[in-house]
Design an enzyme around this catalytic site. Structure first.
Site: not given
Ligand code: AMP
Length: 394
Positions: A35, A197, A352, A375
């Site tokens: 950043r 998420k 991020g 966000g």
């Molecule tokens: P998000 O903030 O929703 O984009 O989630 C990011 C996180 O998703 C990262 O820390 C990844 O380690 C996690 N992630 C990605 N694939 C998987 C999976 N198959 N199982 C559990 N966590 C995951």
């Protein structure tokens, strides 16, 4: 219309610039200066044009209290190294001393103010606080995309005190890629989603059902969709609260432009700290295992979809990329985007974690744009109007 930096005569002007220096710190050391680097060209441009620059930012969530762990001192030191010049620093953003320093700096000098969020008034968009901040400059430039979805004193309240106000190069680039490139997109458009998420990406998915030609639903969030189809997914990540939303998305997709694509195989293990136990088809994940990365067949299929696209937007890692064993899918998608950018595709990375992943694989300069906002990028892509941009309209 929002003015950009080129429309101002900056000579001998004092510019108050809101930047986003909310960087990760570990024991007072910056672990990722992305950043900071992103606004260096803007700061340099202002200095070269003969301006003095007052920088203001938040860091972390100190909740209105002074917290030395969230001081911008290390950020100032790091920025001084990047710019190879000294930077003046004030330990309170609205004190008399800070204002005197701003009024005393000459063309070509920089003054950094301490963390805005040491004052509660910042997040409350307090009018008195906004007025005091505004005294630091004659021209207001917003370059803080990461907070553009928040209406705070330093990006909204302050703006009303300036006749001359606009956005910097970074904000312009964020708008160009996250908004303008989807107004009349170069098709086919592919949206690649991953991560854990679903709720944070829900509006984005719903909007892109009509904007994208293909939506790849991958990463941990894929399992909620696969479960919603009635399939067993072993011990993989499931968001029970999102099953109804996943079903709704799948039903809506039938009457919309976008085709939904899921991984067909996964690298599985007992948990993310143990070694992979093998690759399994999406229909055959053993009940004691969880899917932690996409498998080779999925990788090949996704690469083909990417190479036949003209615009690709990626948000969310393909697997638990923080662990070496489960980083392959995310790494290969980063490489594929990087290659296709060379072939003329528009490739945009948001979120991020995904941005951090692309940087960790060294591809940040090989894609069209890596957004500096989490966000904020999701909200802009979802078609929302962000308060920081509305405030700059004149
Ligand atoms: P998000 O903030 O929703 O984009 O989630 C990011 C996180 O998703 C990262 O820390 C990844 O380690 C996690 N992630 C990605 N694939 C998987 C999976 N198959 N199982 C559990 N966590 C995951």
């Amino acid at each position: 219309m929002i003015k950009n930096l080129h429309t101002f005569d900056l000579k001998d002007k004092r510019i108050l610039m809101r930047v986003d220096f909310n960087v990760p710190l570990n024991n007072g050391r910056i672990t990722d200066d992305f950043r900071l680097r992103a606004v260096v060209p803007t700061i340099q441009h202002c200095l070269e044009q003969g301006a003095a620059v007052v920088l203001m930012s938040h860091l972390g969530r100190p909740k209105g209290k002074i917290d030395d762990d969230m001081s911008l001192i290390p950020v100032g030191e790091h920025l001084a190294d990047l710019l190879e010049m000294p930077i003046k620093f004030s330990d309170d953003c609205i004190s008399e001393d800070a204002l005197d320093t701003s009024l005393g700096i000459s063309a070509g000098e920089i003054h950094l103010l301490e963390n805005l969020r040491f004052h509660n008034e910042e997040t409350l968009n307090d009018s008195q606080f906004s007025m005091l901040l505004a005294k630091h400059g004659e021209v207001f430039i917003n370059e803080a995309f990461g907070t553009a979805h928040r209406a705070h004193a330093s990006n909204v309240g302050v703006v009303h005190h300036f006749k001359q106000k606009g956005m910097g190069f970074l904000m312009e680039k964020e708008l160009k890629y996250l908004k303008d490139s989807f107004d009349h997109p170069r098709r086919p458009v592919t949206l690649i989603l991953g991560g854990a998420k679903i709720d944070t990406k829900l509006s984005l998915i719903l909007r892109f059902l009509n904007k994208a030609d293909t939506i790849i639903i991958s990463g941990g969030m894929a399992f909620t969709f696969i479960k919603a189809k009635g399939q067993i997914v072993g011990g993989s990540l499931i968001d029970e609260n999102m099953i109804a939303s996943a079903t709704h998305i799948m039903n809506s997709a039938k009457n919309n432009r976008a085709k939904l694509i899921y991984p067909s195989d996964f690298v599985c293990s007992k948990n993310m700290d143990s070694k992979p136990k093998g690759v399994y088809s999406w229909r055959e994940i053993p009940k004691e295992l969880m899917g932690l990365d996409i498998g080779p067949k999925s990788i090949e299929r996704f690469k083909k979809i990417i190479s036949s696209s003209k615009t690709v937007l990626w948000n969310g890692p393909m697997g638990v990329f923080e662990k070496e064993f489960y980083s392959e899918g995310t790494k290969v998608i980063s490489e594929a985007l990087s290659e296709e950018t060379e072939n003329g595709q528009i490739t945009i990375v948001g979120g991020g974690d995904t941005a951090a992943a692309v940087r960790s694989f060294g591809h940040q300069d090989n894609v069209s744009h890596v957004s500096t906002g989490g966000g904020a990028s999701l909200e802009l892509l979802s078609g929302e109007t962000l308060p920081a941009f509305s405030a700059l309209e004149s």
